[in-house]
Enzyme design. Structure first.
Site, PDB file in Angstrom:
ATOM      1  N   ALA A   1      -6.324  18.527  -5.715  1.00  0.00           N
ATOM      2  CA  ALA A   1      -5.323  18.941  -4.767  1.00  0.00           C
ATOM      3  C   ALA A   1      -4.080  17.790  -4.563  1.00  0.00           C
ATOM      4  CB  ALA A   1      -6.206  19.291  -3.457  1.00  0.00           C
TER       5      ALA A   1
ATOM      6  N   ASP B   1       0.656  -1.034  -0.010  1.00  0.00           N
ATOM      7  CA  ASP B   1      -0.014   0.069   0.037  1.00  0.00           C
ATOM      8  C   ASP B   1       0.894   1.393   0.113  1.00  0.00           C
ATOM      9  OD1 ASP B   1      -1.742   2.152   0.491  1.00  0.00           O
ATOM     10  OD2 ASP B   1      -2.392   1.350   2.169  1.00  0.00           O
TER      11      ASP B   1
ATOM     12  N   LYS C   1      -2.987  16.074  -6.956  1.00  0.00           N
ATOM     13  CA  LYS C   1      -2.209  16.087  -8.097  1.00  0.00           C
ATOM     14  C   LYS C   1      -1.408  17.361  -8.312  1.00  0.00           C
ATOM     15  CE  LYS C   1      -3.347  12.095  -9.734  1.00  0.00           C
ATOM     16  NZ  LYS C   1      -2.142  11.095  -9.496  1.00  0.00           N
TER      17      LYS C   1
ATOM     18  N   TYR D   1      -8.942  15.266  -5.471  1.00  0.00           N
ATOM     19  CA  TYR D   1      -7.956  14.593  -6.641  1.00  0.00           C
ATOM     20  C   TYR D   1      -7.066  15.717  -7.286  1.00  0.00           C
ATOM     21  CZ  TYR D   1      -6.627  11.916 -10.903  1.00  0.00           C
ATOM     22  OH  TYR D   1      -5.911  11.595 -11.873  1.00  0.00           O
TER      23      TYR D   1
HETATM   24  P1  NAP Z   1      -6.232   2.532 -12.601  1.00  0.00           P
HETATM   25  O1  NAP Z   1      -6.565   1.928 -13.927  1.00  0.00           O
HETATM   26  O2  NAP Z   1      -7.332   2.706 -11.580  1.00  0.00           O
HETATM   27  O3  NAP Z   1      -4.983   1.648 -11.960  1.00  0.00           O
HETATM   28  C1  NAP Z   1      -4.577   2.202 -10.504  1.00  0.00           C
HETATM   29  C2  NAP Z   1      -3.503   1.455 -10.114  1.00  0.00           C
HETATM   30  O4  NAP Z   1      -3.066   1.668  -8.941  1.00  0.00           O
HETATM   31  C3  NAP Z   1      -3.916   0.048  -9.884  1.00  0.00           C
HETATM   32  O5  NAP Z   1      -2.759  -0.968 -10.147  1.00  0.00           O
HETATM   33  C4  NAP Z   1      -4.175  -0.115  -8.475  1.00  0.00           C
HETATM   34  O6  NAP Z   1      -3.795  -1.442  -7.729  1.00  0.00           O
HETATM   35  C5  NAP Z   1      -3.020   0.614  -7.932  1.00  0.00           C
HETATM   36  N1  NAP Z   1      -3.292   1.370  -6.399  1.00  0.00           N
HETATM   37  C6  NAP Z   1      -4.312   1.994  -6.075  1.00  0.00           C
HETATM   38  N2  NAP Z   1      -4.158   2.329  -4.784  1.00  0.00           N
HETATM   39  C7  NAP Z   1      -3.006   1.874  -4.443  1.00  0.00           C
HETATM   40  C8  NAP Z   1      -2.182   1.935  -3.237  1.00  0.00           C
HETATM   41  N3  NAP Z   1      -2.840   2.438  -2.134  1.00  0.00           N
HETATM   42  N4  NAP Z   1      -1.021   1.387  -3.361  1.00  0.00           N
HETATM   43  C9  NAP Z   1      -0.551   0.654  -4.253  1.00  0.00           C
HETATM   44  N5  NAP Z   1      -1.309   0.965  -5.458  1.00  0.00           N
HETATM   45  C10 NAP Z   1      -2.402   1.200  -5.609  1.00  0.00           C
HETATM   46  O7  NAP Z   1      -5.710   3.732 -12.790  1.00  0.00           O
HETATM   47  P2  NAP Z   1      -5.048   4.650 -13.959  1.00  0.00           P
HETATM   48  O8  NAP Z   1      -5.978   5.215 -14.877  1.00  0.00           O
HETATM   49  O9  NAP Z   1      -3.984   3.661 -14.720  1.00  0.00           O
HETATM   50  O10 NAP Z   1      -4.338   5.799 -13.582  1.00  0.00           O
HETATM   51  C11 NAP Z   1      -2.756   5.646 -12.954  1.00  0.00           C
HETATM   52  C12 NAP Z   1      -2.303   6.996 -12.610  1.00  0.00           C
HETATM   53  O11 NAP Z   1      -2.412   7.897 -13.794  1.00  0.00           O
HETATM   54  C13 NAP Z   1      -2.842   7.592 -11.382  1.00  0.00           C
HETATM   55  O12 NAP Z   1      -2.145   8.081 -10.628  1.00  0.00           O
HETATM   56  C14 NAP Z   1      -3.949   8.353 -12.176  1.00  0.00           C
HETATM   57  O13 NAP Z   1      -4.287   9.459 -11.005  1.00  0.00           O
HETATM   58  C15 NAP Z   1      -3.342   9.197 -13.268  1.00  0.00           C
HETATM   59  N6  NAP Z   1      -4.092   9.510 -14.253  1.00  0.00           N
HETATM   60  C16 NAP Z   1      -4.767   8.876 -14.788  1.00  0.00           C
HETATM   61  C17 NAP Z   1      -5.563   9.419 -16.089  1.00  0.00           C
HETATM   62  C18 NAP Z   1      -6.659   8.838 -16.791  1.00  0.00           C
HETATM   63  O14 NAP Z   1      -7.300   9.458 -17.804  1.00  0.00           O
HETATM   64  N7  NAP Z   1      -6.570   7.383 -16.723  1.00  0.00           N
HETATM   65  C19 NAP Z   1      -5.274  10.811 -16.148  1.00  0.00           C
HETATM   66  C20 NAP Z   1      -4.354  11.456 -15.512  1.00  0.00           C
HETATM   67  C21 NAP Z   1      -3.658  11.135 -14.399  1.00  0.00           C
HETATM   68  P3  NAP Z   1      -5.107  -2.702  -7.459  1.00  0.00           P
HETATM   69  O15 NAP Z   1      -5.544  -3.223  -9.030  1.00  0.00           O
HETATM   70  O16 NAP Z   1      -4.686  -3.784  -6.867  1.00  0.00           O
HETATM   71  O17 NAP Z   1      -6.125  -2.043  -6.994  1.00  0.00           O
END
Ligand code: NAP
Length: 248
Positions: free
Chosen positions: A158, A64, A160, A156
Site C-alpha cells: 500500500a 527521520d 509503495k 508495504y
Molecule cells: P535497507 O538496506 O534496509 O536500508 C534502509 C535505509 O533507510 C537505511 O539507510 C536506513 O537508515 C534508512 N531509514 C530507515 N528508516 C528511516 C527513516 N525513518 N528516516 C530516514 N532514513 C531511514 O533498505 P534497502 O534494501 O536499501 O531499500 C531501500 C529502498 O528501496 C526502500 O525504500 C525499499 O523499500 C526499496 N526497495 C528495496 C528492494 C530490495 O530488494 N532491497 C526492492 C524494492 C524496493 P539506518 O541505517 O539509520 O536505519
C-alpha cells in the site's frame, strides 16, 4: 562521462543498501551529496568520508523522514550547506511483514509513515526551492510489490503503490516549472533488507527472474543517474521497473 557534475542531491536513507549505492554512484558522476539516515551514525560517518575522497561535497544528516518538522529542518540545513537542491531521491524505507490477520495497526501505520508520508514531507519541504529555481528531479523508490502486490506485505504494498499515485500527481502539478517526478520500482535487490530472508527462498527467486540474478544497488543507482541527469529531460510521471524482467 560525468553526468551530474555540479548538481546537488539529497538522498534519504543512504547509510546502507540501495541508498548508499546511489550516493556512491552519484558522487562518481560529480554530484554533491547530502544524505540522511535514521540511526546508523557510524556507517553514515564512514560514507561521508568515502564520498568526500571522491572530490565532491558530501554530508550525512540524522533525520527521520517520517517526521514532517524534521524534513523541513533538513531541507533548510541542506539549503544552507549546499546552496541549492537539484535532485531529491526518496529512498528511505522499511518493512514490517505479516499476513493481514497478524498485522498490527501499529505496524501498518509505521510502514505508511516511513515509506509514504516521508515522500509527502520531503517533496513539500523541497518544492519551494525547486519552484524558485525552475528545475528539479524527484525520484521516488517504490517496489515491484507496489505495482503487483504481495501476500504478507499489505502495508508495504500500500505504501509503495501510494508513492506511485503521489508521484504522478506531482508530475502533473510541477511539470510546468520543469520539475520532473519519476518512480523506480526495483525488483529483488540484494541488500540487508533482503539479507534477513531464507537462503532457499532467495535461490528460488533468483531462478524465477528472467536475468537469473538478484539486482545490485548499482543497478538501481544507474537508473537514478539517468533520471537525475539531463538525459531524461523529457521524462516525467513514469514508473521504471528495474527488476531483471520479473514483471514481464
Ligand atoms: P535497507 O538496506 O534496509 O536500508 C534502509 C535505509 O533507510 C537505511 O539507510 C536506513 O537508515 C534508512 N531509514 C530507515 N528508516 C528511516 C527513516 N525513518 N528516516 C530516514 N532514513 C531511514 O533498505 P534497502 O534494501 O536499501 O531499500 C531501500 C529502498 O528501496 C526502500 O525504500 C525499499 O523499500 C526499496 N526497495 C528495496 C528492494 C530490495 O530488494 N532491497 C526492492 C524494492 C524496493 P539506518 O541505517 O539509520 O536505519
Amino acid at each position: 562521462m560525468k553526468l551530474l557534475e555540479g548538481k546537488n542531491a539529497i538522498i534519504t536513507g543512504a547509510s546502507r543498501g540501495i541508498g548508499k549505492g546511489i550516493a556512491e554512484v552519484f558522487a562518481k558522476h560529480g554530484a554533491n551529496v547530502a544524505f540522511t539516515y535514521s540511526s546508523s551514525a557510524e556507517a553514515a560517518n564512514q560514507l561521508e568520508k568515502e564520498l568526500q575522497e571522491l572530490g565532491i561535497k558530501a554530508k550525512g544528516y540524522k533525520s527521520d523522514a517520517a517526521d514532517f518538522k524534521q524534513a523541513e529542518e533538513l531541507i533548510k540545513n541542506v539549503q544552507q550547506d549546499f546552496g541549492s537542491i537539484d535532485i531529491l531521491v526518496n529512498n528511505a524505507g522499511i518493512t514490517k511483514d505479516n499476513l493481514l490477520m497478524r498485522m498490527s495497526e501499529e505496524d501498518f501505520d509505521k510502514v505508511i509513515e516511513v515509506n509514504l508520508k516521508s515522500v509527502f514531507n520531503m517533496t513539500k519541504a523541497v518544492q519551494r526551492t525547486m519552484l524558485k529555481q525552475r528545475h528539479g528531479s524527484i525520484i521516488n523508490m517504490s517496489s515491484v510489490v507496489g505495482v503487483k502486490g504481495n501476500a504478507g506485505q499489505a502495508n508495504y504494498a500500500a505504501s509503495k503503490a501510494g508513492m506511485i499515485g503521489f508521484s504522478k500527481s506531482m508530475a502533473l502539478e510541477l511539470g510546468s516549472r520543469n520539475i520532473r517526478t519519476n518512480v523506480i520500482a526495483p525488483g529483488f535487490i540484494e541488500t540487508e533488507m533482503t539479507g534477513k530472508l531464507d537462503e532457499k527462498v532467495v535461490e528460488g527467486w533468483r531462478e524465477a527472474i528472467p536475468l537469473k540474478r538478484g539486482g545490485t544497488p548499482e543497478d538501481i543507482a544507474n537508473t537514478c543517474v539517468f533520471l537525475a541527469s539531463d538525459l531524461s529531460a523529457y521524462i516525467t510521471g513514469q514508473v521504471i521497473n528495474v527488476d531483471g524482467g520479473m514483471l514481464t
